[in-house]
Design an enzyme around this catalytic site. Sequence first.
Site, PDB file in Angstrom:
ATOM      1  N   LYS A   1       0.813  -1.395  -0.169  1.00  0.00           N
ATOM      2  CA  LYS A   1       0.074  -0.009  -0.014  1.00  0.00           C
ATOM      3  C   LYS A   1       0.851   1.300   0.138  1.00  0.00           C
ATOM      4  O   LYS A   1       2.148   1.247   0.186  1.00  0.00           O
ATOM      5  CB  LYS A   1      -0.719   0.052   1.312  1.00  0.00           C
ATOM      6  CG  LYS A   1      -2.238   0.672   1.437  1.00  0.00           C
ATOM      7  CD  LYS A   1      -3.475   0.377   1.234  1.00  0.00           C
ATOM      8  CE  LYS A   1      -4.457   0.626   0.435  1.00  0.00           C
ATOM      9  NZ  LYS A   1      -5.969   0.778   0.056  1.00  0.00           N
TER      10      LYS A   1
ATOM     11  N   GLY B   1     -25.369   1.687   3.854  1.00  0.00           N
ATOM     12  CA  GLY B   1     -24.462   2.247   2.866  1.00  0.00           C
ATOM     13  C   GLY B   1     -24.573   1.713   1.418  1.00  0.00           C
ATOM     14  O   GLY B   1     -25.002   0.751   0.972  1.00  0.00           O
TER      15      GLY B   1
ATOM     16  N   GLY C   1     -22.800   3.409  -1.686  1.00  0.00           N
ATOM     17  CA  GLY C   1     -22.254   3.973  -2.754  1.00  0.00           C
ATOM     18  C   GLY C   1     -22.536   2.609  -3.858  1.00  0.00           C
ATOM     19  O   GLY C   1     -23.234   2.050  -4.299  1.00  0.00           O
ATOM     20  N   ASN C   2     -21.511   3.387  -4.458  1.00  0.00           N
ATOM     21  CA  ASN C   2     -20.999   1.937  -5.791  1.00  0.00           C
ATOM     22  C   ASN C   2     -21.271   1.177  -5.188  1.00  0.00           C
ATOM     23  O   ASN C   2     -22.185   0.248  -5.916  1.00  0.00           O
ATOM     24  CB  ASN C   2     -19.325   2.240  -5.997  1.00  0.00           C
ATOM     25  CG  ASN C   2     -19.117   4.002  -6.782  1.00  0.00           C
ATOM     26  OD1 ASN C   2     -20.464   4.018  -7.468  1.00  0.00           O
ATOM     27  ND2 ASN C   2     -18.097   4.595  -6.151  1.00  0.00           N
ATOM     28  N   VAL C   3     -21.044   0.152  -4.065  1.00  0.00           N
ATOM     29  CA  VAL C   3     -21.161  -1.664  -4.090  1.00  0.00           C
ATOM     30  C   VAL C   3     -22.344  -1.677  -3.184  1.00  0.00           C
ATOM     31  O   VAL C   3     -23.143  -2.286  -3.795  1.00  0.00           O
ATOM     32  CB  VAL C   3     -19.899  -1.785  -3.028  1.00  0.00           C
ATOM     33  CG1 VAL C   3     -20.026  -2.983  -3.075  1.00  0.00           C
ATOM     34  CG2 VAL C   3     -18.102  -1.621  -4.174  1.00  0.00           C
TER      35      VAL C   3
HETATM   36  P1  NAD Z   1     -18.367   4.917  -1.970  1.00  0.00           P
HETATM   37  O1  NAD Z   1     -17.827   5.719  -1.445  1.00  0.00           O
HETATM   38  O2  NAD Z   1     -19.244   4.865  -3.189  1.00  0.00           O
HETATM   39  O3  NAD Z   1     -20.117   4.760  -0.791  1.00  0.00           O
HETATM   40  C1  NAD Z   1     -19.834   4.687   0.123  1.00  0.00           C
HETATM   41  C2  NAD Z   1     -21.926   4.952   0.848  1.00  0.00           C
HETATM   42  O4  NAD Z   1     -20.915   4.872   2.176  1.00  0.00           O
HETATM   43  C3  NAD Z   1     -21.963   6.023   0.449  1.00  0.00           C
HETATM   44  O5  NAD Z   1     -23.080   6.860  -0.074  1.00  0.00           O
HETATM   45  C4  NAD Z   1     -21.689   7.060   1.830  1.00  0.00           C
HETATM   46  O6  NAD Z   1     -22.837   8.423   1.974  1.00  0.00           O
HETATM   47  C5  NAD Z   1     -22.089   5.491   2.347  1.00  0.00           C
HETATM   48  N1  NAD Z   1     -21.460   6.483   4.415  1.00  0.00           N
HETATM   49  C6  NAD Z   1     -20.645   6.346   4.010  1.00  0.00           C
HETATM   50  N2  NAD Z   1     -20.866   6.590   5.984  1.00  0.00           N
HETATM   51  C7  NAD Z   1     -21.647   5.965   6.554  1.00  0.00           C
HETATM   52  C8  NAD Z   1     -21.978   5.601   7.382  1.00  0.00           C
HETATM   53  N3  NAD Z   1     -21.184   5.936   8.494  1.00  0.00           N
HETATM   54  N4  NAD Z   1     -23.620   5.192   7.580  1.00  0.00           N
HETATM   55  C9  NAD Z   1     -24.036   5.195   6.392  1.00  0.00           C
HETATM   56  N5  NAD Z   1     -23.740   5.248   5.331  1.00  0.00           N
HETATM   57  C10 NAD Z   1     -22.305   6.002   4.572  1.00  0.00           C
HETATM   58  O7  NAD Z   1     -17.564   3.627  -1.419  1.00  0.00           O
HETATM   59  P2  NAD Z   1     -17.620   1.927  -2.197  1.00  0.00           P
HETATM   60  O8  NAD Z   1     -16.677   1.649  -3.216  1.00  0.00           O
HETATM   61  O9  NAD Z   1     -19.365   1.440  -1.988  1.00  0.00           O
HETATM   62  O10 NAD Z   1     -17.592   1.361  -0.619  1.00  0.00           O
HETATM   63  C11 NAD Z   1     -17.775   1.152  -0.027  1.00  0.00           C
HETATM   64  C12 NAD Z   1     -17.259   0.512   1.013  1.00  0.00           C
HETATM   65  O11 NAD Z   1     -16.760  -1.181   0.849  1.00  0.00           O
HETATM   66  C13 NAD Z   1     -16.013   0.895   1.544  1.00  0.00           C
HETATM   67  O12 NAD Z   1     -15.988   0.758   3.146  1.00  0.00           O
HETATM   68  C14 NAD Z   1     -14.881   0.261   0.820  1.00  0.00           C
HETATM   69  O13 NAD Z   1     -13.724   0.520   1.646  1.00  0.00           O
HETATM   70  C15 NAD Z   1     -15.545  -0.996   1.022  1.00  0.00           C
HETATM   71  N6  NAD Z   1     -14.959  -1.566  -0.389  1.00  0.00           N
HETATM   72  C16 NAD Z   1     -15.066  -0.769  -2.079  1.00  0.00           C
HETATM   73  C17 NAD Z   1     -14.343  -1.810  -3.347  1.00  0.00           C
HETATM   74  C18 NAD Z   1     -15.084  -1.513  -4.074  1.00  0.00           C
HETATM   75  O14 NAD Z   1     -14.769  -2.194  -5.168  1.00  0.00           O
HETATM   76  N7  NAD Z   1     -15.480   0.192  -4.624  1.00  0.00           N
HETATM   77  C19 NAD Z   1     -13.950  -2.712  -2.618  1.00  0.00           C
HETATM   78  C20 NAD Z   1     -13.471  -3.772  -1.309  1.00  0.00           C
HETATM   79  C21 NAD Z   1     -14.072  -3.343   0.342  1.00  0.00           C
END
Ligand code: NAD
Length: 347
Positions: free
Chosen positions: A80, A179, A181-183
């Site tokens: 990292k 949450g 978001g994207n995932v």
């Molecule tokens: P993102 O930023 O697209 O979405 C995150 C969402 O969570 C946002 O809509 C945000 O408003 C919401 N959020 C933030 N704090 C919050 C809280 N306290 N309570 C409720 N909602 C909250 O991120 P993402 O890419 O969807 O990733 C989501 C999680 O999955 C993260 O923890 C990330 O580290 C993990 N992750 C993502 C990936 C990936 O491929 N994108 C891979 C492995 C792990």
Amino acid sequence: MAVFPALVKAGHEQVCFFHDAATGLRAIVAVHSTALGPGVGGVRIRNYADDNEALTDVLRLSEAMSYKAACAGLACGGAKAVVMGPFPADRRAGMHALAGFVERVGGRYVATEDMGMNESDIALLNDKTRFAVGRALEDGGSGDPSPYTAQGVIVGMRSALKAAGMSGDFAGLKVAVQGCGNVGFGVVERLLARGAQVLVSDIAAQATARAEQLGATVVDNEVILAQPVDVIAPCGIGAILNETSIPKLQCRVVAGAANNQLATAADGQRLSERGIVYAPDFVINAGGLINVSDEIDPAGYDAERVARRVAAIETTLDEIFETAQQNSETTAETAMAMAKSRIAAGR
Ligand code: NAD
């Protein structure tokens, strides 16, 4: 921080501090393990309070990448980079300086996106180094990792349902997704398509709106974890499984994408004592890493191989749930032991 004791304890191979005089860029690259292949991991750009905070972050994150890659059966290790924000105003010059740092690690570190980075930054890194992956699809890269992470959560959830004595069928299942978001949204789409009943919450109202349009029910983020449901899928932030939240859970399974869901290792034990099946986050959320790391394969990115490996998250978790049961240990402990033994074998 006493640096060497920390490196020895966690097993890091190498930590490099970099400074570029022209742009002022300062970064730390931590290579935790290359036993199974080059260490793949994101670059995190953050305004750290001090060097110690940055070092602690990079050591912790690089170690976690090794375990995630090992459990996913990938031929890559864990590393990292953290960049001390604010990033130089001249983004191009800053990314080129960063690429120079990556080059100097000599291929033992392969950079991808993390907080504060995007696909166009990877393209800038690629101007100067081939050791950066996560390019856009149109540039011949692996594109957005989120759909792969979401798909991994779905197959991993099926494994957890079976471990909790259910059929693994999603029709009629009640799932609360924190949450969106994207995932999280990708998980919601897939659950609804399979006939599940879905509750969603987010701290941002606009994030839940599109899930609601698809048929999900929005609930207050403060109470989502305490909903009487079959599954809680944390897809927002980490440390949400803790001393306070665990006694309030009314679910049989916790299976979601968020990183570092357990506030402490003791919280894995707390879940287990309540009879709740927990899918270790670094196993179930490996879909994105599986996708992006496929770019480093000498034969090039292969979508079919990625799909196969994401699907295999289910069998990996089947094995973890079974072993945890046999050994009377938490699922997080079993997953960690699996990762460590694969890394030791690779060495
Ligand atoms: P993102 O930023 O697209 O979405 C995150 C969402 O969570 C946002 O809509 C945000 O408003 C919401 N959020 C933030 N704090 C919050 C809280 N306290 N309570 C409720 N909602 C909250 O991120 P993402 O890419 O969807 O990733 C989501 C999680 O999955 C993260 O923890 C990330 O580290 C993990 N992750 C993502 C990936 C990936 O491929 N994108 C891979 C492995 C792990």
